[in-house]
Design a protein around this motif. Sequence first.
Motif, mmCIF file in Angstrom:
data_model
loop_
_atom_site.group_PDB
_atom_site.id
_atom_site.type_symbol
_atom_site.label_atom_id
_atom_site.label_comp_id
_atom_site.label_asym_id
_atom_site.label_seq_id
_atom_site.Cartn_x
_atom_site.Cartn_y
_atom_site.Cartn_z
ATOM 1 N N PRO A 21 0.830 -1.212 0.000
ATOM 2 C CA PRO A 21 0.000 0.000 0.000
ATOM 3 C C PRO A 21 0.862 1.258 0.000
ATOM 4 N N GLY B 201 -1.635 -7.829 -4.221
ATOM 5 C CA GLY B 201 -1.722 -7.869 -2.776
ATOM 6 C C GLY B 201 -1.446 -9.270 -2.272
ATOM 7 N N GLU C 41 -6.458 -10.709 0.052
ATOM 8 C CA GLU C 41 -6.739 -9.275 -0.002
ATOM 9 C C GLU C 41 -7.380 -8.865 -1.326
ATOM 10 N N VAL D 141 -7.596 -5.327 -3.752
ATOM 11 C CA VAL D 141 -6.792 -4.130 -3.998
ATOM 12 C C VAL D 141 -7.730 -2.991 -4.368
ATOM 13 N N ARG E 241 -12.295 -1.038 -6.570
ATOM 14 C CA ARG E 241 -11.780 -2.212 -5.871
ATOM 15 C C ARG E 241 -11.773 -3.428 -6.787
ATOM 16 N N ASN F 283 -6.749 -10.412 -5.771
ATOM 17 C CA ASN F 283 -5.568 -9.729 -5.218
ATOM 18 C C ASN F 283 -4.703 -9.051 -6.266
ATOM 19 N N LYS G 191 -4.691 0.796 -1.569
ATOM 20 C CA LYS G 191 -5.008 0.192 -0.279
ATOM 21 C C LYS G 191 -5.400 -1.264 -0.498
ATOM 22 N N THR G 192 -5.392 -2.030 0.584
ATOM 23 C CA THR G 192 -5.861 -3.409 0.520
ATOM 24 C C THR G 192 -6.920 -3.635 1.586
#
Length: 320
Positions: A66, A86, A90, A92, A150, A154, A174-175
């Motif tokens: 991140p 990620g 997760e 991403v 989003r 991952n 961010k994850t």
Amino acid sequence: MSPSFKLQCHFILILMALRGESRYLELREAADHDPLRFLGANLKRELAGEPLYRRALRCLDMLSLPGQFTFTADRPQLHCAAFLIGEPEEFVTIHYDLVSIDCQGGDFLKVFDGWILKGEKFPSSQDHPLPTTERYIDFCDSGLSRRSIRSSQNVAMIFFRVHQPGNGFTVTIKTDPNLFPCNVISQTPNGRFTLVVPHLHRNCSFSIIYPVVIKISDLTLGHLHGLQSKNPSAGCGGIGDFVELLGTGLDPSKMMPLADLCYSFHGPAQMKIGCDNTVVRMVSSGKHVNRVTFEYRQLEPYELENPNGNSIQEICLSTL
């Protein structure tokens, strides 16, 4: 440079030469960047308690942590992409902080839900919940009305073209946790993972971009017990829930079948796969809870140079 690392770079650089359409990446000229180096020392960087990580974004880049990333063109940059990855568990998220590009002048900034390389996609079109056209989100079409995007797994990509020096954009990556990861590209050449598909009619793939040894310790499918590894051409005879091992390429729907695991068993069952990419893919009917647990490690150079056992040389080294 070790032979195994050369092989990894060769695989990535060949796949990254996309279809030749102008909106995609021409990465042959970027061979000197060695994108896999970004999966090395910084991969496990601990950010807890530290300020937000910030750095410049390159025209060809790999982001595995991140942070806030800024791209500023110093000359016309026409074929650029950032590969985001990620942890397996997760999602991403890409958030646009600032965008200064000229859409009318031919610039673009697009997010792709997954990875697309040389016309091959991960996850494949068959395994992704969205049609391919909806996996692209074009800033020039949506603007900041979709400020945060989003991924469904991952991995994700950012494609961009910027003509005017000084223009560019800033994004924050961010994850978020994914309780039931379905499609995964491994960040590392070694690891252990459990893929669970709970009463869902979907196919899930775990991709490892290395030649590996895979040891399956447990396979639970919602039908008869026992182990039956079938000839790839025979498949699992119409069984709706099974696991297949695939090799070579990126898109699971186009990869070479190596083995089918049709029935539940408690291992271990081990397979050495010398392909540049290996996928463990679970096909689920939605009638059962299916689970497979496996370990994997990268093959050493001597293991690739000196195969033994029942090798399939014309496909890639594959030894049970």
